[in-house]
Design a protein around this motif. Structure first.
Motif, PDB file in Angstrom:
ATOM      1  N   ILE A   6       0.866  -1.183   0.000  1.00 16.79           N
ATOM      2  CA  ILE A   6       0.000   0.000   0.000  1.00 16.79           C
ATOM      3  C   ILE A   6       0.897   1.226   0.000  1.00 16.79           C
ATOM      4  CG2 ILE A   6      -1.751   1.308   1.257  1.00 16.79           C
ATOM      5  CD1 ILE A   6      -2.817  -1.311   2.357  1.00 16.79           C
ATOM      6  N   ALA A   7       0.942   1.912  -1.132  1.00 16.08           N
ATOM      7  CA  ALA A   7       1.771   3.107  -1.271  1.00 16.08           C
ATOM      8  C   ALA A   7       0.944   4.304  -0.834  1.00 16.08           C
ATOM      9  CB  ALA A   7       2.233   3.263  -2.717  1.00 16.08           C
ATOM     10  N   SER A   8       1.266   4.848   0.331  1.00 18.54           N
ATOM     11  CA  SER A   8       0.442   5.901   0.924  1.00 18.54           C
ATOM     12  C   SER A   8       1.127   7.256   0.801  1.00 18.54           C
ATOM     13  CB  SER A   8       0.164   5.582   2.398  1.00 18.54           C
ATOM     14  OG  SER A   8      -0.675   6.555   2.960  1.00 18.54           O
ATOM     15  N   HIS A  39      -1.132  -0.841  -4.315  1.00 17.29           N
ATOM     16  CA  HIS A  39      -2.403  -0.162  -4.109  1.00 17.29           C
ATOM     17  C   HIS A  39      -2.163   1.300  -3.748  1.00 17.29           C
ATOM     18  CE1 HIS A  39      -4.855  -4.089  -3.203  1.00 17.29           C
ATOM     19  NE2 HIS A  39      -4.065  -4.198  -4.258  1.00 17.29           N
ATOM     20  N   GLU A  40      -2.953   2.171  -4.301  1.00 24.19           N
ATOM     21  CA  GLU A  40      -2.867   3.613  -4.083  1.00 24.19           C
ATOM     22  C   GLU A  40      -3.626   4.014  -2.822  1.00 24.19           C
ATOM     23  OE1 GLU A  40      -4.206   7.656  -6.588  1.00 24.19           O
ATOM     24  OE2 GLU A  40      -4.752   5.646  -7.285  1.00 24.19           O
ATOM     25  N   ALA A  41      -3.034   4.909  -2.010  1.00 27.66           N
ATOM     26  CA  ALA A  41      -3.705   5.372  -0.797  1.00 27.66           C
ATOM     27  C   ALA A  41      -3.160   6.740  -0.405  1.00 27.66           C
ATOM     28  CB  ALA A  41      -3.502   4.380   0.346  1.00 27.66           C
ATOM     29  N   TYR A  42      -3.943   7.453   0.424  1.00 29.16           N
ATOM     30  CA  TYR A  42      -3.556   8.790   0.889  1.00 29.16           C
ATOM     31  C   TYR A  42      -3.936   8.942   2.358  1.00 29.16           C
ATOM     32  CZ  TYR A  42      -3.195   9.490  -4.106  1.00 29.16           C
ATOM     33  OH  TYR A  42      -2.852   9.337  -5.429  1.00 29.16           O
ATOM     34  N   VAL A  43      -3.149   9.746   3.076  1.00 23.86           N
ATOM     35  CA  VAL A  43      -3.448   9.968   4.495  1.00 23.86           C
ATOM     36  C   VAL A  43      -4.348  11.172   4.709  1.00 23.86           C
ATOM     37  CG1 VAL A  43      -1.376   8.855   5.372  1.00 23.86           C
ATOM     38  CG2 VAL A  43      -1.305  11.288   4.805  1.00 23.86           C
ATOM     39  N   ASP A  44      -4.494  12.034   3.704  1.00 17.86           N
ATOM     40  CA  ASP A  44      -5.258  13.251   3.916  1.00 17.86           C
ATOM     41  C   ASP A  44      -5.709  13.828   2.575  1.00 17.86           C
ATOM     42  OD1 ASP A  44      -6.487  15.261   5.293  1.00 17.86           O
ATOM     43  OD2 ASP A  44      -4.687  16.070   6.203  1.00 17.86           O
ATOM     44  N   PHE A  49      -8.557   6.776   0.894  1.00 24.29           N
ATOM     45  CA  PHE A  49      -7.858   6.952   2.154  1.00 24.29           C
ATOM     46  C   PHE A  49      -7.252   5.635   2.620  1.00 24.29           C
ATOM     47  CE2 PHE A  49     -10.899  10.509   2.214  1.00 24.29           C
ATOM     48  CZ  PHE A  49      -9.983  11.546   2.362  1.00 24.29           C
ATOM     49  N   VAL A  50      -6.117   5.736   3.288  1.00 26.33           N
ATOM     50  CA  VAL A  50      -5.352   4.551   3.635  1.00 26.33           C
ATOM     51  C   VAL A  50      -6.155   3.593   4.519  1.00 26.33           C
ATOM     52  CG1 VAL A  50      -4.226   5.688   5.601  1.00 26.33           C
ATOM     53  CG2 VAL A  50      -3.126   3.738   4.494  1.00 26.33           C
ATOM     54  N   ILE A  66       2.557  -1.329   4.418  1.00 28.60           N
ATOM     55  CA  ILE A  66       2.309   0.071   4.068  1.00 28.60           C
ATOM     56  C   ILE A  66       3.656   0.773   3.888  1.00 28.60           C
ATOM     57  CG2 ILE A  66       1.322   2.266   4.825  1.00 28.60           C
ATOM     58  CD1 ILE A  66      -0.667   0.656   6.508  1.00 28.60           C
ATOM     59  N   VAL A  67       3.843   1.377   2.725  1.00 26.67           N
ATOM     60  CA  VAL A  67       5.066   2.143   2.465  1.00 26.67           C
ATOM     61  C   VAL A  67       4.674   3.605   2.266  1.00 26.67           C
ATOM     62  CG1 VAL A  67       7.064   2.485   0.987  1.00 26.67           C
ATOM     63  CG2 VAL A  67       6.202   0.165   1.395  1.00 26.67           C
ATOM     64  N   PRO A  68       5.108   4.499   3.142  1.00 30.57           N
ATOM     65  CA  PRO A  68       4.776   5.919   2.985  1.00 30.57           C
ATOM     66  C   PRO A  68       5.520   6.528   1.797  1.00 30.57           C
ATOM     67  CG  PRO A  68       5.509   5.413   5.230  1.00 30.57           C
ATOM     68  CD  PRO A  68       5.883   4.258   4.382  1.00 30.57           C
TER      69      PRO A  68
END
Length: 332
Positions: A6-8, A39-44, A49-50, A66-68
């Motif tokens: 999960i690339a956040s 997988h695409e994700a974001y914290v804000d 959203f993650v 999860i990789v930031p």
């Protein structure tokens, strides 16, 4: 079994920043080991959203990391991603890393910087002290990567010195300045860096293919357990995990502190300097042990103080009772 990375990233309101993050995700998918999904994700700021991405991935596999896609440790990795992970391993942030230093050195050289120019390593900034440590380390790595001139660190928000101040200080000394944009994608913070009006300003790091090497290195570390053990939420005074969050970009581009709601802060650039863990900070076993010892010690001290206070109250009550008894006898 399928493995999931999960690339956040942070998230941004600027479409050009979103384009860069999607391009980086494409690079990661092209370089992914067999059987590993990205997988695409974001914290804000915007979804997916993650927290939701983690929940969906759990329905398919237990092999999740999860990789930031963030450049330094900070609030997002120490709090937001930890809460979203729910026990899953979280990799370190992308920086500090020698490959990032090479990319930054290339960006600085592309501006036409000279050997005597002062380079201002311009980062987003974070309320977490570990982020400053990471940026300082990046400055050292940039020197190792061949940046000849003096390198100073500066921040767009939350930390000192601020970028315009660093640029002004170098200029007052008669030196030409180069702002090295230590942000991943165009957005709010890249605009703050540009407005500092250094003599030269480099482009953001962007979807450089070399970033894939860092991401997969972080993924392997976390998956194998060498750097990806889950961090504990950082407790703020009063026991809350979410202190005042980092700057949040308003719709008009203004920045101001707001309480965290568990999703972290908005840089609007796609790159907060707060996310991930770094050597000596974040999720290392030593740091977790220190946190546990500090928490247990703090609780023990609190209990001792409460017991002492209770004793004082009891003694005071006893003294008051004796005093009343004496007064009654005197009246009698």
């Amino acid at each position: 079994m399928t493995a999931v990375l999960i690339a956040s990233a942070h998230g941004t309101r600027f479409e050009e920043g979103r384009v860069v993050i999607r391009a980086l995700l494409d690079v990661l998918r092209e370089t992914a080991p067999a059987g590993v999904e990205v997988h695409e994700a974001y914290v804000d700021v915007h979804g997916p959203f993650v927290t939701d991405v983690v929940a969906a991935a759990r329905e398919r596999t237990d092999d999740i990391v999860i990789v930031p896609l963030l450049l330094s440790t900070g609030y997002h990795t120490e709090v937001d991603l930890v809460e979203a992970a729910g026990g899953l391993p979280i990799a370190r942030a992308l920086g500090p890393h020698p490959v990032l230093a090479e990319i930054l050195a290339d960006r600085v050289r592309a501006t036409g910087a000279g050997a005597t120019d002062t380079v201002v390593l311009a980062a987003a900034g974070s309320t977490r002290p570990g982020a400053v440590v990471d940026v300082e380390r990046m400055a050292e790595l940039m020197a190792d990567a061949g940046v000849a001139g003096p390198i100073v660190t500066a921040y767009a928000a939350a930390s000192e010195p601020r970028i315009p101040d660093a640029v002004g200080a170098a200029r007052s000394a008669g030196e030409r300045t180069v702002a090295a944009s230590y942000v991943l994608a165009p957005g709010h913070f890249s605009r703050v860096i540009e407005k500092a009006e250094a003599d030269l300003t480099s482009e953001p790091i962007g979807a450089d293919p070399r970033l894939a090497d860092i991401v997969w290195e972080r993924w392997r570390e976390a998956r194998e357990g060498s750097a990806g053990e889950v961090a504990e939420p950082v407790e703020a005074p009063g026991g809350a995990a979410g202190e005042v969050a980092e700057p949040v970009e308003a719709s008009g581009g203004a920045v101001g502190p707001v309480p965290s709601t568990g999703s972290g802060t908005s840089s609007g650039s796609g790159t907060s300097s707060g996310s991930g863990t770094s050597p000596g900070s974040g999720t290392s076993p030593r740091r977790r042990t220190v946190k546990r010892v500090a928490r247990v010690t703090g609780r023990a001290v609190l209990v001792a103080l409460l017991v002492l206070l209770a004793g004082v109250v009891v003694l005071a009550a006893a003294g008051l009772s004796d005093d009343r008894g004496v007064r009654r006898r005197r009246r009698a």
